[in-house]
Design a protein around this motif. Structure first.
Motif, PDB file in Angstrom:
ATOM      1  N   HIS A 138       0.847  -1.190   0.000  1.00  0.00           N
ATOM      2  CA  HIS A 138       0.000   0.000   0.000  1.00  0.00           C
ATOM      3  C   HIS A 138       0.884   1.241   0.000  1.00  0.00           C
ATOM      4  CE1 HIS A 138      -3.707  -2.250   0.864  1.00  0.00           C
ATOM      5  NE2 HIS A 138      -2.952  -2.999   1.639  1.00  0.00           N
ATOM      6  N   LEU A 192       4.102   0.865   2.263  1.00  0.00           N
ATOM      7  CA  LEU A 192       3.830   0.004   3.407  1.00  0.00           C
ATOM      8  C   LEU A 192       3.660  -1.412   2.884  1.00  0.00           C
ATOM      9  CD1 LEU A 192       2.988  -0.393   6.431  1.00  0.00           C
ATOM     10  CD2 LEU A 192       0.639   0.042   5.673  1.00  0.00           C
ATOM     11  N   GLY A 213       3.498  -5.783   3.864  1.00  0.00           N
ATOM     12  CA  GLY A 213       3.291  -6.804   4.882  1.00  0.00           C
ATOM     13  C   GLY A 213       4.022  -8.061   4.485  1.00  0.00           C
ATOM     14  N   LEU A 268       4.163  -5.552   9.574  1.00  0.00           N
ATOM     15  CA  LEU A 268       4.110  -4.396   8.693  1.00  0.00           C
ATOM     16  C   LEU A 268       5.420  -3.619   8.727  1.00  0.00           C
ATOM     17  CD1 LEU A 268       0.502  -3.148   9.470  1.00  0.00           C
ATOM     18  CD2 LEU A 268       1.261  -4.945   7.897  1.00  0.00           C
ATOM     19  N   HIS A 316      -1.407  -9.208  11.153  1.00  0.00           N
ATOM     20  CA  HIS A 316      -1.586  -7.780  10.902  1.00  0.00           C
ATOM     21  C   HIS A 316      -1.968  -7.609   9.437  1.00  0.00           C
ATOM     22  CE1 HIS A 316       1.170  -8.050  14.346  1.00  0.00           C
ATOM     23  NE2 HIS A 316       0.623  -6.915  14.760  1.00  0.00           N
ATOM     24  N   PRO A 335      -2.902  -4.850   6.635  1.00  0.00           N
ATOM     25  CA  PRO A 335      -2.999  -3.436   6.292  1.00  0.00           C
ATOM     26  C   PRO A 335      -4.121  -3.183   5.294  1.00  0.00           C
ATOM     27  CG  PRO A 335      -1.230  -4.445   5.054  1.00  0.00           C
ATOM     28  CD  PRO A 335      -1.778  -5.516   5.959  1.00  0.00           C
ATOM     29  N   VAL A 347      -3.052   3.483   3.160  1.00  0.00           N
ATOM     30  CA  VAL A 347      -2.276   4.610   3.665  1.00  0.00           C
ATOM     31  C   VAL A 347      -3.073   5.873   3.376  1.00  0.00           C
ATOM     32  CG1 VAL A 347      -0.112   5.912   3.468  1.00  0.00           C
ATOM     33  CG2 VAL A 347      -0.091   3.409   3.311  1.00  0.00           C
ATOM     34  N   ALA A 364      -1.544   5.102   8.466  1.00  0.00           N
ATOM     35  CA  ALA A 364      -2.072   3.914   7.808  1.00  0.00           C
ATOM     36  C   ALA A 364      -3.056   3.235   8.743  1.00  0.00           C
ATOM     37  CB  ALA A 364      -0.945   2.957   7.433  1.00  0.00           C
ATOM     38  N   TYR A 403      -4.783  -0.508   9.825  1.00  0.00           N
ATOM     39  CA  TYR A 403      -4.624  -1.959   9.757  1.00  0.00           C
ATOM     40  C   TYR A 403      -5.439  -2.602  10.871  1.00  0.00           C
ATOM     41  CZ  TYR A 403      -1.342  -1.704  13.733  1.00  0.00           C
ATOM     42  OH  TYR A 403      -0.772  -1.503  14.973  1.00  0.00           O
ATOM     43  N   SER A 436       1.026   3.368  17.230  1.00  0.00           N
ATOM     44  CA  SER A 436      -0.294   2.889  16.830  1.00  0.00           C
ATOM     45  C   SER A 436      -1.338   3.242  17.879  1.00  0.00           C
ATOM     46  CB  SER A 436      -0.277   1.378  16.620  1.00  0.00           C
ATOM     47  OG  SER A 436       0.460   1.026  15.467  1.00  0.00           O
TER      48      SER A 436
END
Length: 345
Positions: free
Chosen positions: A69, A78, A80, A91, A112, A114, A117, A124, A126, A148
């Protein structure tokens, strides 16, 4: 078995196992794409200018990249990645200018996933399975501080579809295999449903309109097929924007909010349409061979849609569709398996 037969079988096996797939393209700057490519046998991140020989492999090794992403034009991506195919993605943020990599999650016992973004590249969204009941919770990560924040704890099968400049989020919550509700989540964490129906209905995707007053939603809440509808975020009033007589499977609104691309599933094949928002009733249909699309991604100038396209007779390749419907290959392939640079046509 003769030597000739053995050689022909070896050649066939070689041709099968060296087929490469390009998928999940996203624009990261004017004239620069990022995509996933398995040319060395493992799905990895590549970037390059369409039609040039300046492509670069950004990740390597035995661990695959599962998701990709980016904010259009942000210069970072980003991704994963899991370990040993265990499906528990962690991530990582990669700065494409400096090559710096930052792990955003470091919990190998959790999944995780995602979703996106933000348009400004600052955050972002997720989900991860840290809920008290083992269900998923929705998180927002600040890509500068790497911190986060939980948006919706122990939500269940929650999916984020869009975040606007004010921090509002459109998220759907699956209530059964055939039903989902759509919510508007405000920056203070409060949320309210904007699409709930008595009958079962899907929410495939959603986006904010350019002025932020409405949501564009792919749903079958209005009929037999998934349609593109517009919902007033204040009143909940809903109107149909595009009805195709078949399921609309994907959509993408341009960065300037003035154009939209969508794909209709007709008899198992994807049919890609492009139109301006003020003329969605008269779209241009991209002249692509029979196949299936995996992503629609607009260029920063809102003029070109990049898509991963899998034809019926070959591996997936990235195609470019202009607003007038003209189709050209992105030209990021090479015939040499394992090549790290020079991924031009």
């Amino acid at each position: 078995m003769t030597d000739a037969t053995s050689m022909s079988l070896d050649a066939l096996a070689e041709s099968i196992f060296t087929v490469r797939f390009e998928t999940m393209p996203v624009w990261v700057a004017d004239g620069q794409l990022a995509w996933l490519d398995d040319r060395d046998g493992v799905m990895h991140l590549f970037t390059g200018e369409p039609g040039s020989a300046g492509g670069t492999q950004r990740t390597s090794g035995t661990e695959r990249i599962q998701s990709l992403h980016a904010a259009t034009g942000s210069g970072s991506v980003l991704v994963g990645t899991d370990a040993g195919g265990n499906e528990r993605q962690q991530l990582m943020l990669i700065d494409l200018g400096t090559g710096e990599r930052s792990m955003l999650t470091t919990q190998p016992d959790r999944m995780h996933e995602p979703f996106l973004v933000s348009g400004d590249g600052a955050s972002a969204l997720y989900r991860t399975n840290d809920g008290a009941s083992g269900e998923f919770s929705l998180y927002r990560v600040d890509l500068a501080s790497r911190e986060s924040t939980c948006i919706w704890f122990d939500a269940g099968q929650v999916r984020a579809h869009a975040i606007d400049a004010d921090g509002r989020i459109l998220a759907s919550l699956l209530t059964s295999n055939l039903d989902a509700d759509l919510y508007l989540i405000l920056p203070d964490g409060t949320r309210r449903p904007i699409l709930q129906t008595i009958e079962e209905s899907w929410v495939v995707d959603a986006a904010f309109t350019a002025n932020g007053t409405r949501a564009l939603v792919l749903t079958n809440a209005t009929g037999e097929f998934v349609e593109l509808v517009s919902i007033d975020l204040d009143t909940g009033a809903m109107e149909t924007v595009v009805s195709a007589g078949a399921d609309i499977e994907a959509m993408s609104l341009s960065p300037d909010g003035q154009a939209i691309a969508w794909s209709v599933n007709r008899d198992g094949y994807s049919v890609v349409h492009v139109a301006t928002m003020d003329n969605v009733g008269s779209p241009t249909i991209a002249e692509l061979p029979d196949g299936v699309v995996d992503r629609l991604s607009w260029s920063p100038d809102s003029e070109i849609v990049a898509l991963g396209w899998t034809p019926v007779d070959g591996p997936s390749r990235i195609q470019l569709v202009k607003r007038d419907g003209t189709v050209t290959p992105a030209g990021v392939s090479t015939l040499d398996k394992g090549t790290v640079t020079g991924v031009g046509p």
